[in-house]
Design a protein around this motif. Sequence first.
Motif, short mmCIF file in Angstrom:
data_model
loop_
_atom_site.label_atom_id
_atom_site.label_comp_id
_atom_site.label_asym_id
_atom_site.label_seq_id
_atom_site.Cartn_x
_atom_site.Cartn_y
_atom_site.Cartn_z
N ASN A 81 36.52 29.60 0.49
CA ASN A 81 35.52 30.45 1.61
C ASN A 81 36.45 30.95 2.71
O ASN A 81 36.68 31.99 2.98
CB ASN A 81 34.60 29.53 2.51
N GLU A 82 37.69 30.11 2.98
CA GLU A 82 38.81 30.67 3.90
C GLU A 82 39.55 31.71 3.04
O GLU A 82 39.89 32.75 3.71
CB GLU A 82 39.56 29.20 4.10
N LYS B 186 35.53 24.30 -2.24
CA LYS B 186 34.70 25.19 -1.54
C LYS B 186 35.29 25.80 -0.36
O LYS B 186 35.16 27.13 0.00
CB LYS B 186 33.31 24.76 -1.47
N GLU B 187 35.65 24.98 0.69
CA GLU B 187 36.15 25.39 1.83
C GLU B 187 37.42 26.18 1.71
O GLU B 187 37.57 27.03 2.54
CB GLU B 187 36.32 24.03 2.71
N GLU B 188 38.47 25.75 0.92
CA GLU B 188 39.59 26.86 0.81
C GLU B 188 39.21 27.88 0.25
O GLU B 188 39.78 28.97 0.51
CB GLU B 188 40.51 25.61 -0.38
#
Length: 306
Positions: A180-181, A176-178
């Motif tokens: 979003n980035e 999810k973090e990747e």
Amino acid sequence: MSDNLISIKGLYKSFNKRSVLNGVSCEIKKGERVVVIGPSGSGKSTMLRCMNLLIDPTFGEVWRKENLLTPVDPYLHPEIIRSSRTFKKLFKKTDGSEEAALETVAKIKKEDLLHEKNEGPEYSKKMREFYKTHALDVNLARQRVGMVFQHFNLFNNLTVLENLTLAPIELKLKTKEEANETAMSLLKRIGLEDKASDYPSTLSGGQKQRIAIIRALAMNPEVILFDEPTSALDPEMVGEVLALIKELADDGMTMVIVTHEIGFAREVASRVLFMDGGKILEEGTSDEIFNHPTCERLQTFLSKVL
């Protein structure tokens, strides 16, 4: 290994007995910007959607690099036809020459004489072996082929950011973090990072289409298919979408674009396909197609749209 990212071979497609594609073949090589033009109803969008198997061809094959995405079409493989009972039965009546064998294969193809359940174990084995050797699951292939539609196809119940991150997260391609980035980086690229938490219903048509394009980019595709990406836009919004597509082209993205924007096609295409009547009637560079057309039908078409 071939540098073809997509190959379509002998595609035929009919809807309710209406023939839309009539033996279309072409190859899309890495780095090409292939633009498909032609009158409405010529089969452009159908061919494009067959490339990603959003539409299944009636006959023919679609290849992704060295892998087959469709069922095997025996009519494209004389060595498979020769193993069939139909071939052996017809060939017995000939003089047994290689010329007669080729004529028999041609007759079977022309008259569509193969009936898979009746062609015998040798034929069935060859069909299975060919498919097993070359087949690739279409869902895996689609992960590297982006698609941009006429009408955006954004999820109205999701925010812009959620639209961009849904597929990479659900397919477990990114955390999810990747995701979003990556999404925020892409939004910044098109100047819409302030729209991340907005819903599609609040955006203009041009903004929606640009977000649909970077949604395809978020999957890190090897090729993007554009199906008339500006046809649903108001005239003043067309330019911003075409500018983004041109930017991607300048960056070396492989793309196939079905469009009625002839000026844009002239500017961006490394190769142009002209279709009419479900066939590719002429193809060549932008200069060859627009400045030196040889097909009379293409000449007539250009005289009306230029």
